[in-house]
Design an enzyme around this catalytic site. Structure first.
Site, mmCIF file in Angstrom:
data_model
loop_
_atom_site.group_PDB
_atom_site.id
_atom_site.type_symbol
_atom_site.label_atom_id
_atom_site.label_comp_id
_atom_site.label_asym_id
_atom_site.label_seq_id
_atom_site.Cartn_x
_atom_site.Cartn_y
_atom_site.Cartn_z
ATOM 1 N N SER A 1 85.986 36.465 -4.471
ATOM 2 C CA SER A 1 85.211 35.240 -4.752
ATOM 3 C C SER A 1 84.966 34.969 -6.229
ATOM 4 O O SER A 1 84.528 33.873 -6.577
ATOM 5 C CB SER A 1 83.866 35.288 -4.036
ATOM 6 O OG SER A 1 84.044 34.984 -2.688
ATOM 7 N N VAL B 1 83.904 40.246 -2.915
ATOM 8 C CA VAL B 1 83.830 41.363 -1.962
ATOM 9 C C VAL B 1 84.792 42.502 -2.296
ATOM 10 O O VAL B 1 84.754 43.544 -1.641
ATOM 11 C CB VAL B 1 84.047 40.925 -0.488
ATOM 12 C CG1 VAL B 1 82.874 40.132 0.037
ATOM 13 C CG2 VAL B 1 85.348 40.186 -0.311
ATOM 14 N N TYR C 1 93.964 29.107 -0.983
ATOM 15 C CA TYR C 1 92.666 29.812 -1.125
ATOM 16 C C TYR C 1 92.836 31.330 -1.013
ATOM 17 O O TYR C 1 92.283 32.096 -1.811
ATOM 18 C CB TYR C 1 91.690 29.273 -0.068
ATOM 19 C CG TYR C 1 90.387 30.047 -0.003
ATOM 20 C CD1 TYR C 1 89.392 29.868 -0.965
ATOM 21 C CD2 TYR C 1 90.145 30.975 1.026
ATOM 22 C CE1 TYR C 1 88.207 30.593 -0.916
ATOM 23 C CE2 TYR C 1 88.964 31.696 1.083
ATOM 24 C CZ TYR C 1 87.999 31.505 0.115
ATOM 25 O OH TYR C 1 86.824 32.235 0.162
ATOM 26 N N TYR D 1 75.243 34.173 -3.529
ATOM 27 C CA TYR D 1 74.900 33.727 -2.165
ATOM 28 C C TYR D 1 73.407 33.873 -1.909
ATOM 29 O O TYR D 1 72.610 33.418 -2.707
ATOM 30 C CB TYR D 1 75.750 34.480 -1.122
ATOM 31 C CG TYR D 1 77.167 34.626 -1.590
ATOM 32 C CD1 TYR D 1 77.966 33.484 -1.739
ATOM 33 C CD2 TYR D 1 77.699 35.853 -1.952
ATOM 34 C CE1 TYR D 1 79.258 33.594 -2.206
ATOM 35 C CE2 TYR D 1 78.990 35.968 -2.421
ATOM 36 C CZ TYR D 1 79.761 34.829 -2.550
ATOM 37 O OH TYR D 1 81.024 34.946 -3.019
ATOM 38 N N LYS E 1 86.530 31.908 -7.477
ATOM 39 C CA LYS E 1 85.991 30.562 -7.200
ATOM 40 C C LYS E 1 85.499 29.876 -8.477
ATOM 41 O O LYS E 1 85.479 28.643 -8.548
ATOM 42 C CB LYS E 1 84.841 30.661 -6.187
ATOM 43 C CG LYS E 1 85.296 31.083 -4.779
ATOM 44 C CD LYS E 1 84.095 31.418 -3.909
ATOM 45 C CE LYS E 1 84.524 31.847 -2.512
ATOM 46 N NZ LYS E 1 83.387 32.382 -1.735
HETATM 47 N N1 GLN Z 1 88.305 35.836 0.325
HETATM 48 C C1 GLN Z 1 86.973 36.198 0.722
HETATM 49 C C2 GLN Z 1 86.559 35.402 1.938
HETATM 50 O O1 GLN Z 1 86.828 34.258 1.992
HETATM 51 C C3 GLN Z 1 86.023 35.978 -0.428
HETATM 52 C C4 GLN Z 1 84.610 36.357 -0.099
HETATM 53 C C5 GLN Z 1 83.835 36.972 -1.227
HETATM 54 O O2 GLN Z 1 84.399 37.574 -2.147
HETATM 55 N N2 GLN Z 1 82.535 36.899 -1.139
HETATM 56 O O3 GLN Z 1 85.936 35.904 2.846
#
Ligand code: GLN
Length: 304
Positions: free
Chosen positions: A64, A258, A189, A240, A67
C-alpha cells in the site's frame, strides 16, 4: 546537529532483539515467505545525507505504500478532477473495508484505502499509454534508479486471492466510478502493490513529499499545493484505522504497507523508511511503528 546514525543504530539494535515482532501477512500467500527477523531503517536528510541500519538495502513488497506514488502520478496528470471521484476523509476502517463504499454510493473515503486506490488505478489506466510500464518509469524517474521492478510472483499471488479487491472494484463499477474494466484495473493495481523496493529506495521516491515536490535530481514533480495535500492525506489516512495512533505516537505524515514497510517524513528535514514484516492487528508494521516513535522521541522533532 542531530546524530542520525547513532539514533538509527540504537533503534535497529533494540528492534532486532525485540521478541514481540507482530504477525506476517499471509492473506497474500507470497508475502508469507519473508523472514520475520528482518529489520531495516534508512533516513535521508534534506541535504541528501544518507544514514541506515539493518536490512535497509533489501527489497520487499511495498504494497500500500505504492498508493501514495500512484496518487502523486495521477494528481500530476489530471489535477483536481480526482476529487470528484474520491473523498479526502479518514475512514476509521481497515484498508479493505467495503461497507462505507456502499453507504456512500461508490465514492471511496480517501485514495489511501483500497477502494480509493483502485479508483486512482483506473485514472492511471485511462491516462497512461502503457500503464504498467509508464508507472514503473515514473518510479524510476523519482528514484533515479531503473533497477526497481514489479515482483511478478507477488502480483500473481494477489490476483489469485484478491477477492475483496474484486468486490471493491465491482462495487465501484456498479456505481459508475470505474471507467475501465475490472480485470484491467486490478491487474494494474496488483502490479503497483507488488513493487519491490528497499528502505533506501523508498526514501528516494518519497523525497518529493518532504522537498516541496522536487526530487533529488532537482526536477519538480508536484506543485506545493499538491505536496501539501498528499502529506495531509498521509497524516490523516496513511494508517487506516490507526492513523490517529500513528500521529499520536510518531507525529509525522507517513504510509504503511502489509509487506511491513513504512515511509514517513518531516517536511523540509528528512524522509525515513523502515521495514519489519511482522504486523500489528491493524495491519501496520509493529516494529516499524515503534522504531519511528523512538526516532521522533530521540530527535525531539515532529510536525507538531
Ligand atoms: N495489495 C494489498 C491489498 O490490496 C495492499 C494492502 C496494504 O498494504 N494495506 O490488500
Amino acid at each position: 546537529m542531530i546524530d542520525y546514525q547513532n539514533i538509527l543504530d540504537t533503534i535497529a539494535l533494540s528492534c532486532s532483539t525485540s521478541k514481540e515482532k507482530g504477525k506476517i501477512a499471509n492473506y497474500i500467500p507470497e508475502l508469507a515467505k519473508v523472514e520475520s527477523s528482518k529489520f531495516g531503517i534508512h533516513l535521508v536528510d534534506s541535504a541528501m545525507n544518507n544514514f541506515s541500519a539493518g536490512d535497509a538495502d533489501e527489497h520487499f513488497s511495498i504494497q500500500s505504500i505504492s498508493k501514495v506514488l500512484s496518487l502523486a502520478h495521477a494528481m500530476s496528470l489530471v489535477g483536481e478532477e480526482i476529487w470528484k471521484r474520491v473523498d479526502v476523509e479518514p475512514s476509521g476502517d481497515p484498508f479493505n473495508h467495503l461497507s462505507l463504499l456502499e453507504f456512500e454510493n461508490g465514492i471511496p473515503r480517501n485514495p489511501l484505502i483500497n477502494a480509493g486506490a483502485i479508483v486512482i488505478s483506473d485514472i492511471l489506466v485511462s491516462n497512461l499509454e502503457n500503464p504498467k510500464t509508464d508507472f514503473l518509469n515514473y518510479v524510476h524517474m523519482l528514484t533515479n534508479d531503473s533497477s526497481i521492478v514489479y515482483d511478478l510472483d507477488v502480483a500473481k499471488s494477489e490476483k489469485e486471492t484478491g477477492f475483496r479487491n474484486y468486490a471493491a472494484a465491482n462495487l465501484l463499477k456498479s456505481y459508475g466510478n470505474l471507467n475501465n474494466d475490472v480485470e484491467t484495473v486490478l491487474d494494474f493495481y496488483f502490479h503497483q502493490c507488488s513493487l519491490a523496493m528497499s528502505c533506501a529506495q523508498l526514501t528516494k521516491a518519497f523525497y518529493i513529499f518532504m522537498n516541496k515536490g522536487v526530487c533529488q535530481q532537482g526536477k519538480t514533480h508536484l506543485t506545493i499545493q499538491q505536496e501539501k495535500r498528499i502529506n495531509a492525506l498521509m497524516l490523516t489516512c496513511g494508517f487506516y484505522d490507526e492513523a490517529g495512533e500513528f500521529a499520536f505516537e510518531v507525529g509525522l505524515p507517513g504510509k504503511s504497507g502489509v509487506g511491513g514497510g513504512i515511509v514517513a517524513l518531516l517536511p523540509g528535514k528528512y524522509c525515513v523508511a523502515t521495514w519489519s514484516p511482522g504486523l500489528n492487528p491493524k495491519g501496520n508494521s509493529k516494529l516499524g511503528m515503534e522504531a519511528l516513535e523512538k526516532l521522533t522521541t530521540a530527535t525531539e522533532q515532529s510536525i507538531f
